[in-house]
Design a protein around this motif. Structure first.
Motif, PDB file in Angstrom:
ATOM      1  N   VAL A 114     -11.914 -34.444  12.326  1.00 11.73           N
ATOM      2  CA  VAL A 114     -12.213 -34.828  10.938  1.00 11.73           C
ATOM      3  C   VAL A 114     -13.429 -34.079  10.397  1.00 11.73           C
ATOM      4  O   VAL A 114     -13.532 -33.837   9.185  1.00 11.73           O
ATOM      5  CB  VAL A 114     -12.412 -36.353  10.814  1.00 11.73           C
ATOM      6  CG1 VAL A 114     -11.120 -37.089  11.135  1.00 11.73           C
ATOM      7  CG2 VAL A 114     -13.545 -36.860  11.688  1.00 11.73           C
ATOM      8  N   MET A 115     -14.365 -33.673  11.283  1.00 11.87           N
ATOM      9  CA  MET A 115     -15.509 -32.865  10.838  1.00 11.87           C
ATOM     10  C   MET A 115     -15.048 -31.493  10.365  1.00 11.87           C
ATOM     11  O   MET A 115     -15.529 -30.977   9.343  1.00 11.87           O
ATOM     12  CB  MET A 115     -16.514 -32.708  11.976  1.00 11.87           C
ATOM     13  CG  MET A 115     -17.473 -33.866  12.147  1.00 11.87           C
ATOM     14  SD  MET A 115     -18.601 -34.129  10.744  1.00 11.87           S
ATOM     15  CE  MET A 115     -19.529 -32.600  10.745  1.00 11.87           C
ATOM     16  N   ILE A 116     -14.107 -30.905  11.084  1.00 10.94           N
ATOM     17  CA  ILE A 116     -13.575 -29.598  10.674  1.00 10.94           C
ATOM     18  C   ILE A 116     -12.803 -29.741   9.369  1.00 10.94           C
ATOM     19  O   ILE A 116     -12.909 -28.889   8.467  1.00 10.94           O
ATOM     20  CB  ILE A 116     -12.684 -29.003  11.790  1.00 10.94           C
ATOM     21  CG1 ILE A 116     -13.519 -28.732  13.043  1.00 10.94           C
ATOM     22  CG2 ILE A 116     -12.008 -27.718  11.324  1.00 10.94           C
ATOM     23  CD1 ILE A 116     -12.707 -28.359  14.265  1.00 10.94           C
ATOM     24  N   SER A 117     -12.040 -30.831   9.283  1.00 13.96           N
ATOM     25  CA  SER A 117     -11.302 -31.101   8.040  1.00 13.96           C
ATOM     26  C   SER A 117     -12.259 -31.279   6.866  1.00 13.96           C
ATOM     27  O   SER A 117     -12.000 -30.815   5.752  1.00 13.96           O
ATOM     28  CB  SER A 117     -10.447 -32.350   8.236  1.00 13.96           C
ATOM     29  OG  SER A 117      -9.780 -32.690   7.048  1.00 13.96           O
ATOM     30  N   PHE A 118     -13.381 -31.957   7.126  1.00 15.48           N
ATOM     31  CA  PHE A 118     -14.409 -32.146   6.096  1.00 15.48           C
ATOM     32  C   PHE A 118     -14.974 -30.796   5.628  1.00 15.48           C
ATOM     33  O   PHE A 118     -15.198 -30.582   4.425  1.00 15.48           O
ATOM     34  CB  PHE A 118     -15.528 -33.023   6.664  1.00 15.48           C
ATOM     35  CG  PHE A 118     -16.783 -33.041   5.843  1.00 15.48           C
ATOM     36  CD1 PHE A 118     -16.879 -33.816   4.687  1.00 15.48           C
ATOM     37  CD2 PHE A 118     -17.892 -32.271   6.210  1.00 15.48           C
ATOM     38  CE1 PHE A 118     -18.043 -33.819   3.925  1.00 15.48           C
ATOM     39  CE2 PHE A 118     -19.057 -32.282   5.454  1.00 15.48           C
ATOM     40  CZ  PHE A 118     -19.129 -33.068   4.307  1.00 15.48           C
ATOM     41  N   ALA A 119     -15.198 -29.885   6.576  1.00 11.30           N
ATOM     42  CA  ALA A 119     -15.727 -28.560   6.225  1.00 11.30           C
ATOM     43  C   ALA A 119     -14.712 -27.736   5.453  1.00 11.30           C
ATOM     44  O   ALA A 119     -15.081 -26.911   4.597  1.00 11.30           O
ATOM     45  CB  ALA A 119     -16.152 -27.818   7.491  1.00 11.30           C
ATOM     46  N   GLN A 120     -13.413 -27.960   5.727  1.00 11.46           N
ATOM     47  CA  GLN A 120     -12.368 -27.197   5.038  1.00 11.46           C
ATOM     48  C   GLN A 120     -12.159 -27.693   3.608  1.00 11.46           C
ATOM     49  O   GLN A 120     -12.020 -26.904   2.673  1.00 11.46           O
ATOM     50  CB  GLN A 120     -11.051 -27.299   5.815  1.00 11.46           C
ATOM     51  CG  GLN A 120     -11.001 -26.442   7.074  1.00 11.46           C
ATOM     52  CD  GLN A 120      -9.721 -26.646   7.860  1.00 11.46           C
ATOM     53  OE1 GLN A 120      -9.108 -27.711   7.787  1.00 11.46           O
ATOM     54  NE2 GLN A 120      -9.335 -25.640   8.627  1.00 11.46           N
ATOM     55  N   GLN A 148     -19.254 -38.892   3.578  1.00 18.73           N
ATOM     56  CA  GLN A 148     -18.309 -39.007   4.683  1.00 18.73           C
ATOM     57  C   GLN A 148     -18.708 -38.077   5.843  1.00 18.73           C
ATOM     58  O   GLN A 148     -18.559 -38.425   7.014  1.00 18.73           O
ATOM     59  CB  GLN A 148     -16.889 -38.681   4.210  1.00 18.73           C
ATOM     60  CG  GLN A 148     -16.319 -39.731   3.260  1.00 18.73           C
ATOM     61  CD  GLN A 148     -14.870 -39.467   2.901  1.00 18.73           C
ATOM     62  OE1 GLN A 148     -14.143 -38.798   3.636  1.00 18.73           O
ATOM     63  NE2 GLN A 148     -14.447 -39.986   1.757  1.00 18.73           N
ATOM     64  N   GLY A 149     -19.209 -36.901   5.475  1.00 14.97           N
ATOM     65  CA  GLY A 149     -19.686 -35.965   6.504  1.00 14.97           C
ATOM     66  C   GLY A 149     -20.849 -36.553   7.299  1.00 14.97           C
ATOM     67  O   GLY A 149     -20.886 -36.461   8.539  1.00 14.97           O
ATOM     68  N   THR A 171      -9.927 -28.844  18.440  1.00 16.83           N
ATOM     69  CA  THR A 171      -9.554 -30.170  18.946  1.00 16.83           C
ATOM     70  C   THR A 171      -8.828 -30.037  20.281  1.00 16.83           C
ATOM     71  O   THR A 171      -9.095 -30.781  21.239  1.00 16.83           O
ATOM     72  CB  THR A 171      -8.659 -30.905  17.931  1.00 16.83           C
ATOM     73  OG1 THR A 171      -9.335 -30.966  16.667  1.00 16.83           O
ATOM     74  CG2 THR A 171      -8.339 -32.310  18.409  1.00 16.83           C
ATOM     75  N   SER A 172      -7.923 -29.055  20.358  1.00 23.25           N
ATOM     76  CA  SER A 172      -7.169 -28.824  21.601  1.00 23.25           C
ATOM     77  C   SER A 172      -8.085 -28.359  22.725  1.00 23.25           C
ATOM     78  O   SER A 172      -7.942 -28.797  23.874  1.00 23.25           O
ATOM     79  CB  SER A 172      -6.074 -27.775  21.359  1.00 23.25           C
ATOM     80  OG  SER A 172      -5.190 -28.200  20.346  1.00 23.25           O
ATOM     81  N   ILE A 173      -9.025 -27.477  22.395  1.00 21.71           N
ATOM     82  CA  ILE A 173      -9.962 -26.986  23.420  1.00 21.71           C
ATOM     83  C   ILE A 173     -10.802 -28.136  23.972  1.00 21.71           C
ATOM     84  O   ILE A 173     -11.029 -28.245  25.183  1.00 21.71           O
ATOM     85  CB  ILE A 173     -10.866 -25.873  22.830  1.00 21.71           C
ATOM     86  CG1 ILE A 173     -10.050 -24.597  22.626  1.00 21.71           C
ATOM     87  CG2 ILE A 173     -12.048 -25.586  23.754  1.00 21.71           C
ATOM     88  CD1 ILE A 173     -10.751 -23.541  21.817  1.00 21.71           C
ATOM     89  N   SER A 174     -11.237 -29.053  23.081  1.00 22.21           N
ATOM     90  CA  SER A 174     -12.010 -30.220  23.535  1.00 22.21           C
ATOM     91  C   SER A 174     -11.185 -31.096  24.460  1.00 22.21           C
ATOM     92  O   SER A 174     -11.686 -31.626  25.464  1.00 22.21           O
ATOM     93  CB  SER A 174     -12.477 -31.039  22.332  1.00 22.21           C
ATOM     94  OG  SER A 174     -13.387 -30.307  21.556  1.00 22.21           O
TER      95      SER A 174
END
Length: 1009
Positions: free
Chosen positions: A270-276, A284-285, A506-509
């Motif tokens: 969701v943080m990456i989505s927030f940045a996008q 929210q961030g 997300t997959s790498i994590s």
């Protein structure tokens, strides 16, 4: 509450108007309930949740007032903010311990007992020990008292109750098993018919005898195997039932930690989505950043509480096994004693108990690893679909590769151990014959022999080091290969599959989470397989037969010593040593039993003591017994304590005994007199100092951090080359150090060997060289690799968000002071652990050696209590050491959590100028910098022993004295003195029953003189 009631049901209230929300009634009720609570944990959590939940009305009321310019409900507005301030004060007060009056004295001896909830969670109650250990060397007196539930008495009592129940069940199963075997044996054809009944000639039987002999041998082998059966499969259930409470607690914390581990990748998403998406509100961030911090803090707390309970559980399991083994050793029968040497029995307390300790620390990984694997695959499938199977396949393929490397490493290790044993054998021979070696100037010859073996050893070490480098290289490449395979398949299977930053990071994590259980599960299974050997050894010993306590009767109507038709053997299946013995000794008589070597003199006394298996007949002893064994047994204690042997001191009587036993000349020579310690004296191994000077602290801290991923094959190759260079450097250092050490030892004057115990010299070539050969290179390699990983992570975060560099310096300062305080204290606690652990094994070894003496005097309970006290003294330093690791771990994890939080916070602040891919890169690297779990001892006085043993017997208030060749190790003039002053008709024991055994030749010579 009164205000709400007035508004809803007061005189001025309107029945048609809506009533106040239910929360305005529920909240005050919760306050009333909290007023009754006295536990700091429930109070702290209540106030904390209260403050967190009221953050929202706090900002809502304030924002509405600012927007409208007026306050609609002034009383409620004022009461809310007054209440909020008071709640903050209550939260602070609940974090401070309010020790009840009845626990204040306990809290002084053990600060944990009076610690508040927050202090227990963060291990702040341990601060005093850390500061004290940093300021000065800790001593045993600095250690806090153990709580009742952590004491050996409590642990062993709980364990023994369960052990008795499980042993009864195991014995029942064993009897059924034996009955089945007996029935099978009866049903065999050879038990139902024989060759003669069939009319087979005698000649044929003779011809077939050789074949029958083979069958007979096989049959005897099977029968021997059946006779060696013992109650099994009871130890593990006993452990599980004895400590089920702590097992369930630790399991709950582990479950919560595992579940929270999967929250971080979702928050990263969701943080990456927030940045996008720039349309998402900025608040929210900030919320996501705070949630990342909260999840990380909770995960750290749960993880450290899990580890605390698991390590304390391991300590308790080890304590319970040690106490049980010691207690069993005091009552074990001769049949059971024959099956193991003293050294093997001591190993049950040391090696086998420790192995159970180690396995128990990580027992929950048996279910946790599969759970993490399943959850990881589920979440990865949700992100990438079936493509995840490609990465999983790469991981699975690495398992046999790692297995092959592990097998090869084990082969090299076994070869290396054989060479070490060979080298140490020659070193022992050199030290034992050093006078002859120096007399004939054979130093160069023996030095060449040792150096030749050492070179072979170094060659094997080089191969092992290179193999470790290959393993490290594969381990470094694994993340990149797994990610590459997964993403390549994901992109290629369908043009609709778009690999964006959200999916990739997300997959790498998730893959990073998956790596830990896949690596740990095979290691845990391997460790548990090795523990099976220890389990069998312990079950065989603890489930063995006890000595028959009813073999010797104590009927006062008989004479002093009575043996009637006694037939005795050293085992239930052994041939009798004494047959049809009849003996009566009247009170006050001196009886000499004379015979040649091996005629059964010592066996006779053993039979009187009940140490032999009574096949037939009866024994009766009237009164107490004192015993002088043929091989004198001396404790690791002062000369006075050895003579008193638990009796109350009587100075006048003590002096008479010392004079009668010809010990006065010895006391005049000894610097400490009667307070001189004699017997086996265990010396502290100086290797502790060397070990502590190694980069141990860096390993302990850095090994807890995961290697930084996504740095590519090039970095892995550089790591591979670096480990090869480190291996060569370590081998060169080992060769040089060993050569100089050997050369110096062989050339020192004889005075050195006369004044230095050989064990100390052997330890330099054994334990210290092991440290130089393996421990230091491994620590240094781990330190370098992890340091590079951490620096790489910080570099990437700073590259993504340059403002993060402002945080590095304060975090580094805190980190520096935490490790400085920890290292000083941990080193002292490990030293105290080593110092206090040696007496446990020393005491057990001397107990097993002097078992017959302890039983004869009836001092089993005193020795049991001393064993418990000795173990408790050790636990007083083991428990603080466990806590010190948790104290360090939670502080390091909090630092790592701050790295995650600030990387996320600065990503939110720099949202407009930061790409979503850099946000994912920065936070995923920060998540990996969070710390992970820790991987991670003679003086001999010859004839004086015999005289001390005799003095102990003379000082005791016994009625019967059994003396097994008491004058064998003394000169003739001393023997005459002892006979006249102690044993003879005018000696100290003239009115007592004395049964003294002597070799025939010795007695004849004495009589002739």
């Amino acid at each position: 509450l009164a205000l709400t009631l007035a508004e809803d049901y007061g005189a001025a209230s309107d029945s048609s108007s809506p009533k106040s929300p239910a929360v305005l009634y529920a909240n005050p009720v919760l306050f009333i309930v909290s007023w009754k609570a006295v536990d700091s944990g429930s109070l702290f959590l209540f106030w904390l949740l209260q403050i967190i939940c009221e953050i929202f009305p706090f900002q809502t009321l304030l924002r509405d007032a600012l927007n409208s310019g007026t306050v609609e409900d002034l009383p409620r507005f004022c009461l809310f903010y007054i209440s909020y301030g008071l709640q903050l004060i209550s939260l602070v007060l609940s974090a401070i311990a309010d020790v009840p009056a009845h626990r204040k004295e306990v809290a002084k001896k053990n600060p944990e007992a009076g610690a508040a909830f927050l202090s227990r969670v963060t291990f702040n109650w341990f601060n005093w020990m850390v500061i004290n250990g940093y300021r000065r060397p800790l001593v045993q007196e600095d250690m806090w008292e153990l709580s009742e539930k952590d004491s050996t008495n409590f642990i062993s009592r709980e364990f023994e109750e369960m052990m008795k129940q499980e042993l009864r069940k195991a014995h029942s199963r064993l009897q059924k098993k034996k009955m089945k075997m007996k029935m099978k044996k009866i049903s065999r054809p050879e038990h139902q018919q024989n060759g003669l009944n069939k009319g087979i000639s005698q000649d044929v039987l003779v011809l077939e005898e050789t074949g029958e002999q083979k069958k007979k041998k096989k049959k005897e082998k099977k029968e021997k195997k059946s006779s060696s059966l013992y109650p099994d499969s009871w130890l593990v259930p006993t452990i599980l039932k004895s400590f089920k409470g702590m097992l369930w607690e630790s399991a709950l914390f582990k479950l919560l930690q595992d579940l929270l581990a999967f929250a971080s990748p979702q928050l990263l998403k969701v943080m990456i989505s927030f940045a996008q998406n720039k349309d998402i509100h900025t608040w929210q961030g900030y919320l996501y950043a705070v949630l990342l911090l909260v999840v990380a803090i909770l995960q750290s707390i749960f993880l450290q509480q899990y580890f605390q309970r698991c390590f304390v559980l391991g300590m308790k399991v080890r304590t319970a096994i040690m106490a049980a083994v010691y207690k069993k050793a005091l009552v074990v029968s001769n049949d059971a004693r024959k099956e193991s040497t003293v050294g093997e029995t001591v190993n049950l307390m040391s090696a086998d108990a420790q192995r159970f300790n180690d396995v128990t620390n990580f027992i929950h990984l048996l279910w946790s690893c599969p759970l993490q694997i399943i959850l990881s695959i589920v979440f990865l499938w949700m992100e990438l679909g079936p493509s995840v199977l490609a990465g999983l396949l790469v991981m699975v393929l690495m398992v046999p590769i790692n297995g092959l490397l592990a097998t090869k490493s084990k082969t090299y290790q076994m070869e290396n151990m054989k060479l070490k044993d060979k080298r140490m054998k020659i070193m022992n021979e050199i030290l034992n014959g050093i006078k002859i070696l120096k007399l004939y100037a054979w130093e160069p010859s023996f030095e060449a022999q040792v150096q030749d073996i050492r070179e072979q050893e170094l060659k094997v070490m080089r191969k092992f080091a290179y193999l470790s480098s290959v393993s490290t290289f594969i381990f470094s490449c694994a993340p990149a290969l797994v990610s590459l395979a997964t993403f390549a398949v994901f992109v290629s299977v369908s043009p609709d599959n778009i690999l964006d930053a959200e999916k990739a990071f997300t997959s790498i994590s998730l893959f990073n989470i998956l790596r830990f259980p896949l690596a740990m599960l095979p290691m845990l299974i391997s460790s548990m397989v090795q523990t099976v050997v220890s389990r069998k050894r312990l079950e065989k010993f603890l489930g063995g037969e006890d000595l028959d306590t009813n073999a010797v009767q104590n009927d006062s109507s008989y004479t002093a010593v009575t043996l009637r038709n006694g037939t005795f053997a050293w085992g239930s299946d052994a041939d009798p040593v004494l047959r049809n013995v009849n003996l009566e000794i009247n009170p006050g008589h001196l009886v000499a039993v004379v015979g040649a070597v091996g005629s059964g003199k010592s066996s006779l006394i053993s039979a009187m003591l009940g140490e032999m298996h009574n096949l037939s007949g009866s024994i009766n002893i009237k009164g107490d017994v004192a015993y002088v064994p043929q091989q004198a047994w001396i404790q690791n204690a002062t000369l006075k304590d050895n003579i008193l042997f638990g009796s109350d001191p009587d100075e006048r009587r003590f002096n008479r005994v010392v004079e009668a036993c010809a010990l006065k000349p010895d006391l005049e020579l000894l610097p400490g007199g009667v307070q001189t310690e004699i017997g086996e004296k265990v010396r502290l191994n100086p290797v502790i100092i060397l070990y502590c000077l190694s980069p141990h602290w860096m390993m302990m801290i850095m090994m807890r951090m995961m290697m930084v991923y996504l740095q590519g094959i090039n970095l892995s190759f550089l790591v591979f080359v670096g480990t090869l260079l480190l291996a060569d450097g370590a081998i060169h250092a080992s060769r040089t150090l060993h050569s100089r050490l050997l050369s110096n030892i062989l050339r020192v004057p004889m005075l050195f060997f006369d004044t230095t115990p050989s064990g100390r010299v052997v330890n330099r070539f054994a334990k210290d060289m092991f440290t130089v050969d393996e421990m230091i290179p491994m620590s240094f390699r781990s330190w370098v690799l992890c340091l590079l990983g951490v620096l790489g992570t910080l570099f990437v975060i700073c590259l993504a968000t340059p403002i993060f560099t402002a945080i590095i310096v304060p975090l580094a300062v805190v980190y520096y002071f935490v490790q400085r305080f920890y290292v000083a204290t941990s080193r002292q606690l490990r030293r105290l652990d080593s110092v206090s652990r040696s007496p446990i094994y020393s005491h057990f070894g001397e107990t097993v050696s002097g078992l017959s003496v302890i039983r004869a005097y009836g001092h089993q309970e005193r020795f049991l209590q001393r064993n418990r006290t000795t173990i408790d003294e050790n636990l007083k330093s083991v428990y603080p050491w466990i806590v010190s690791n948790r104290w360090l771990a939670i502080r390091l994890e909090f630092l790592g959590n701050l790295v995650v939080f600030f990387s996320a916070l600065f990503a939110v602040i720099s949202r407009d100028s930061l790409d979503s891919g850099l946000v994912g890169l920065s936070i995923s690297y920060a998540l990996n910098v969070r710390p992970r779990p820790f991987k991670y001892v003679t003086m001999n006085y010859g004839g004086q022993k015999q005289r001390v043993s005799l003095a102990r017997a003379a000082f005791s208030s016994a009625d019967i004295y059994l003396l097994d060749d008491p004058l064998s190790a003394v000169d003739s003039h001393v023997g005459k003195h002892l006979f006249e002053k102690v044993i003879g008709p005018r000696g100290l024991l003239k009115d007592k029953v004395r049964s003294s055994l002597h070799h025939l030749n010795y007695l004849l010579l004495t009589c002739l003189k």
